[in-house]
Each structure stands twice: as C-alpha cells, then as structure tokens.
Scaffold this active site. Structure first.
Site, short mmCIF file in Angstrom:
data_model
loop_
_atom_site.label_atom_id
_atom_site.label_comp_id
_atom_site.label_asym_id
_atom_site.label_seq_id
_atom_site.Cartn_x
_atom_site.Cartn_y
_atom_site.Cartn_z
N ASP A 5 -3.46 -0.12 -10.94
CA ASP A 5 -3.20 -1.16 -9.95
C ASP A 5 -1.81 -0.98 -9.33
O ASP A 5 -0.86 -0.58 -10.01
CB ASP A 5 -3.29 -2.52 -10.66
CG ASP A 5 -3.10 -3.69 -9.72
OD1 ASP A 5 -3.94 -3.86 -8.82
OD2 ASP A 5 -2.13 -4.43 -9.89
N GLU B 181 -3.91 3.03 -6.94
CA GLU B 181 -4.04 2.18 -5.75
C GLU B 181 -2.80 2.36 -4.89
O GLU B 181 -1.72 1.87 -5.21
CB GLU B 181 -4.19 0.71 -6.15
CG GLU B 181 -4.38 -0.19 -4.93
CD GLU B 181 -4.29 -1.67 -5.26
OE1 GLU B 181 -4.88 -2.47 -4.52
OE2 GLU B 181 -3.61 -2.03 -6.24
#
Length: 611
Positions: free
Chosen positions: A323, A352
């Site tokens: 993330d 990400e």
C-alpha cells in the site's frame, strides 16, 4: 503472611518483571540473513542486561528514551532449530527469563515461487465478501461492532467466508488471491478496510485467528492458486499499541504531532522541488488516524523488514501488494524491498504507485532507466498500471474518434512501455477498492465491460479483477468508499440470492460471470499472452487492433469502440497476420476470415486465435 503477600500483590506494591510483548514472537533457523533483532517490551525493561543460552552471540543491544523497550540483536548463523532462553539481569541477578523459539524452515522456503504474468489476481475486501462465521462478527476486545446498515461500518465478512468460496474464485479463472489487510485494526469506526493496523503480528479476531489465516493459505494452494498479502509500510493506525507508548519520538514522523501529506509524490524525484514540499509529501500523515512511520529510522525499518519476512515464512505466502509504496522514505523502502527479495529471490511485490504519468511510475520499478538517472533503484519488481486503468475507465465512454480520445488512450498507454524495465511485471486493472467501480462508470453497459475484460485478458502484464465486477456489481466513488465496497450477494445467510452459485445468479450476473470466466480460464494456459510480444496499430475510426505473438502462436485483438458498425481491411495488418487465413474468436467460438474485410458490430471486441 499469605494475607500480607496477597495484599501487596493487589495493591501493586510488588511487581514481577516480565516481557509483556516479544516481537517477532519467534523466528526460523537457517535464514539467509542470520541477524535477528528482537524487541522486548515491558515496564522499565531497559534497566536489565540481557543474555541468551545455547552459546548464541548477542551482537547488539539498543535502549531508547522509552525505558519500556529493549532491542536485542543475535547472530543465528549455524544455530539449529531450538528453544533459546533469554535472561534479564539486574546487578548480576536474574530478574526473569524469556523463552524464544527458532523453528525449522519449510524445505526450499527461500526459493518459493510467486505470482507473475501467468496469473490473474482476484482482489477481495474480506469484510464485504462473505461471512463464513457469524460468531466472530463482534469480539469483546475490539471496538467497532458489525452493522450491515452502515455502508462505512463492519459487515462481518471473514477468512472463513473466503475459504468457503475458493471454488467460485477458481472457476472465475483466478490463480492468485489478493486480500486487503487482515491484521487487527481496532479503530472505533471505519476499521473494516484494515489499513489502520493496531497489531501487525495478529489477525483481527473479527476475521478469525492466525491459525485461520494459515488454513486459508493452505486451502488456496490446494486449489492451485496463490495467496498475496496486502502489506502496509507507510503507516499504522492510531490504536496501534506501540503508537500509544512510542519507543522513541521519531518512530513516527512528527511536525511536532500531526501534519497531513500533500500527496505530491513527484517531489520524490523532482529536481526542482523545495525541501519543505518533499518533506510534507513523505513525512506527512495520510490521514489523522494513521501515524506515519519513519522508515529512515533503522529500528523502524528493521522492525518492518522482519515483520514482512515473518508473515511470508509463517503463512507460506506467495507475494505482496504494498500500500502507498511511493509515500515511504524512498531509500528506506528500497532497503525494505531488497531485504525481502534477497531472502526470497523469486518473490513478487507489487507497489501501489498511484501516479498519472508513465515515466513517474516507471521510476519505481526495479532497475528503472528513469530512476538510474539519479542512481536510484527501488528493487520493486512490479508497479501498478494506473495510466492503463485511467484509459480503460475513459475510452469506452468516448464513441467519437479523436487525436487523443477513445481507444487512442489505450494505444498511447502502451506506446510508453519503453519506459519500464519489465513490462510483464505491471499489474493491470480496470479498478480496485479505492477507485470508481467500472460497471458504474459504464452504467452497466455489458458491451463496454466485455471490451474492458478482453483487453485485461490479452494485454501485457498481470491482470487484476476486483471482487463483484464479474457479476456486474457497481458503485459510485462519489457516494463514498462504502458504495464501491458493497457486500457480495450470497455472502450472508440472510441474502436474498446467492451469486456464488450458477443456480443463484440472476440473468445479468450470469452474463457477466460467464464472459469473465471464459476469458480468464482461456488465458491460464496461453503462453503467448503471458510472455509474448505486442504489436499495436494506431486506432482508425475508433477501431483499435493489436497482436500478441511468439514463435508458436498469434492472437489478434480488435476493438470497435464506436457506436456504429465498422468494416476495415485486414491487409493493413499483413505484417502481423502473415500467412494466417482465419481465426477463432475466444468469446463466441465463431471463425473469422482474416484475408479480406472484417466487419464488427458497434461496441464490440474479437479475440482471435489465428490459424
């Protein structure tokens, strides 16, 4: 005397020294990196001097400004799987001991396989997928309680619900399962998404137990699939036990206290960026409830490295998705990534990097030519193709051809593939748990969905599908995250129908599922799609054609994105068609002659295996 002792214990006049927490809770013998740093936490534990049994060497002891922590580094090289005993002394007297286990590793654990372009990844938000065990919806030690009437609250989905529906996921054509974070998130509200973790060594009890997660990993493998953990390096939740008693002031970024990120990730490599803007991006907090971790602090970085490796080894994981990768301290996250891939050379990690420029995304991929300009290497194998996502979300709603409209968006995205060192290691997708639902954007126009899925199934890279889209689920990002994270129909006993079964799906759900399953089941064994080369042709009149090919096979993909029928001459594609005379459409099974004119219906796609 017994009464006096009991009174002293009850009043706290006598305190027994102990370690309230030990992290990692255990480790393994025979790791590639033999250095292990163990954090012991307990009231005033830093006053003690540690030693360890079995002739194990302590190579370092770090005490911080908080006396409740002590970090002890040991050398595990040539130490067999065994139980160690740490002794904590005060003035040469043992105050307490702590058992610590080095376990035996699984054979060839370091060389485990991972996901790659042969796979299709299915993304699940567990709280919204299926409730397999209603008994754990609420627990006494967690704050937020289940309430399906609250779109932003907990709904009760769990690990058991995933396990019970693995056959459904496999039937869809998926070969890898990415589950959003399952570790404990004890926020008072909005905790269902799991990104504000409060204990990174413990599965949230509302999802199940650590043992349930091990069972999920095992069951996924029995189905011939892979399990991908969603790891968060950038932040924890404000309820994390360490944040409530920080080991040191700079364990998290302080301004002092909270300051929000400006989210301007370009400051990470902008040679013209001001230092204050760069700091505000990297050190600023994502939101007030998520303390921003300081990866430039060696203790923090080592803690994160070891936690990630612990989960890989403990749960026998097949890969990570990370993330907010590009919000981390970039040198710290590079070291974190390299530590994992040094231990597991074949392990894939998708970061990400939510940017809208291919050069800026390519900067973050391992061995990037863009990053090399400033001698930076993230060591990150896979980045997420957000520009490709943008193209899919916009192109099919643009019926009229233009210089940069419609399918030209997809052409232009692939035209920048030269920036990436490894185009097969791009995670490609039409949406995820943070974006608008593709079926909402398309207004549940099945023809548009069919075009998007055909492209995801045939482009270079690793396709990822977001749960529920394959049955036509929609959701408006403008209404809040809860609307793009609906419950999967049939995941709860009280649901009106069950879309997990063929008999339970309504007509729309069946249409969407059957198409998706057909495409991605076909893709499973198509080496030409997994690793083949691409030749694309500039869209003409909003008709986009590209080919995937290798020495054995050729696949022709043609998309008519216009609102009218289109006829085009195949002679234009002669360099790719070569001596092939016809092709079988993967979607319809029909044979298409590729030696003359080809006519396509409005908003249609053909995926031809050329013969």
């Amino acid at each position: 005397m017994k009464k006096l002792l009991l009174l002293l214990l009850l009043t706290g006049s006598i305190a027994f020294a102990q370690a309230d927490r030990v992290e990692p809770p255990f480790w393994w013998a025979g790791m590639n990196n033999p250095e292990l740093q163990i954090m012991f936490y307990g009231k005033n534990i830093a006053q003690y001097t540690p030693s360890v049994s079995n002739n194990v060497v302590i190579t370092g002891v770090v005490k911080t400004e908080n006396p409740n922590y002590i970090f002890v580094t040991i050398d595990t090289k040539n130490v067999p799987a065994s139980d160690l005993v740490f002794s904590f002394k005060n003035k040469n007297k043992v105050a307490f001991t702590q058992k610590y286990s080095l376990k035996k590793r699984k054979a060839n654990s370091g060389y485990r396989d991972s996901y790659d372009s042969c796979d299709m990844m299915y993304l699940i938000m567990p709280d919204r997928f299926a409730n397999g065990n209603a008994g754990n919806d609420n627990t006494k030690n967690t704050n937020e309680k289940a309430d399906r009437n609250n779109p932003n609250g907990r709904h009760g989905g769990d690990i058991e619900g995933i396990i019970k529906n693995l056959d459904y996921i496999k039937e869809l054509g998926a070969t890898a399962v990415w589950v959003t974070p399952l570790c404990e998130d004890n926020d008072a509200r909005g905790s269902y998404h799991g990104y504000g973790q409060s204990d990174v060594y413990k599965i949230d009890p509302r999802y199940g137990t650590n043992e349930d997660y091990l069972r999920l990993s095992s069951e996924v493998k029995k189905k011939g699939m892979k399990l991908v953990l969603d790891y968060v390096t950038n932040h924890w939740g404000a309820e994390h036990w360490m944040y409530k008693d920080l080991p040191m002031y700079n364990w998290v970024h302080q301004f002092p206290g909270y300051s929000q990120s400006n989210y301007r990730m370009a400051t990470q490599f902008d040679t013209n960026a001001s230092k204050i803007d760069q700091r505000q991006c990297v050190d600023g907090w994502f939101v007030p409830s998520m303390p921003d971790l300081n990866q430039s602090n060696p203790l923090v970085l080592n803690y994160l490295k070891q936690n990630a490796i612990w989960w890989i080894e403990y749960a026998d994981l097949d890969g990570f998705r990370v993330d907010t990768y590009s919000y981390n301290d970039k040198d710290g996250i590079s070291k974190w990534t390299k530590a994992i891939t040094d231990e597991y050379p074949h392990f894939n990690i998708a970061g990400e990097v939510w940017m809208n420029d291919q050069a800026q995304m390519a900067y973050w991929q391992k061995d990037s030519k863009v990053g090399a300009i400033e001698s930076y290497n993230s060591h990150l194998p896979t980045v997420m193709d957000f520009t490709g996502m943008d193209a899919l979300a916009q192109a099919f709603n643009e019926d009229d051809a233009g210089w940069d409209k419609g399918t030209m968006k997809m052409y232009n995205n692939l035209a920048n593939d030269f920036l990436y060192p490894n185009i097969n290691n791009l995670l490609i997708f039409a949406e995820n748990h943070d974006t608008g639902r593709i079926n909402e954007i398309y207004k549940n126009d099945f023809k548009k969905y069919r075009m998007a899925m055909a492209i995801l199934a045939t482009e270079r890279g690793i396709p990822q599908l977001y749960y529920g889209s394959e049955i036509g689920m929609a959701g408006d990002k403008g209404k809040g995250d809860g609307d793009i994270r609906h419950d999967f129909p049939g995941g709860w006993a009280a649901d009106a129908h069950n879309a997990f079964t063929a008999a339970g799906r309504n007509a729309q759900e069946k249409q969407y599922f059957d198409l998706t399953s057909k495409l991605f089941t076909w893709r499973k064994n198509k080496e030409v799609i997994h690793t083949g080369k691409t030749t694309q042709y500039i869209p003409d009149n909003n008709v986009y054609v590209y080919f995937r090919y290798n020495d054995k096979e050729t696949v022709m993909v043609a998309v008519n994105n216009s609102g009218e029928s289109r006829t085009f001459k195949s002679a234009r594609f002669a360099e790719s068609i070569k001596n092939h005379k016809s092709g079988t459409d993967v979607i319809t099974g029909k044979t298409v002659n590729v030696t003359g004119d080809i006519t396509m219906e409005p908003k249609s796609v053909i995926v031809l295996e050329l013969k």
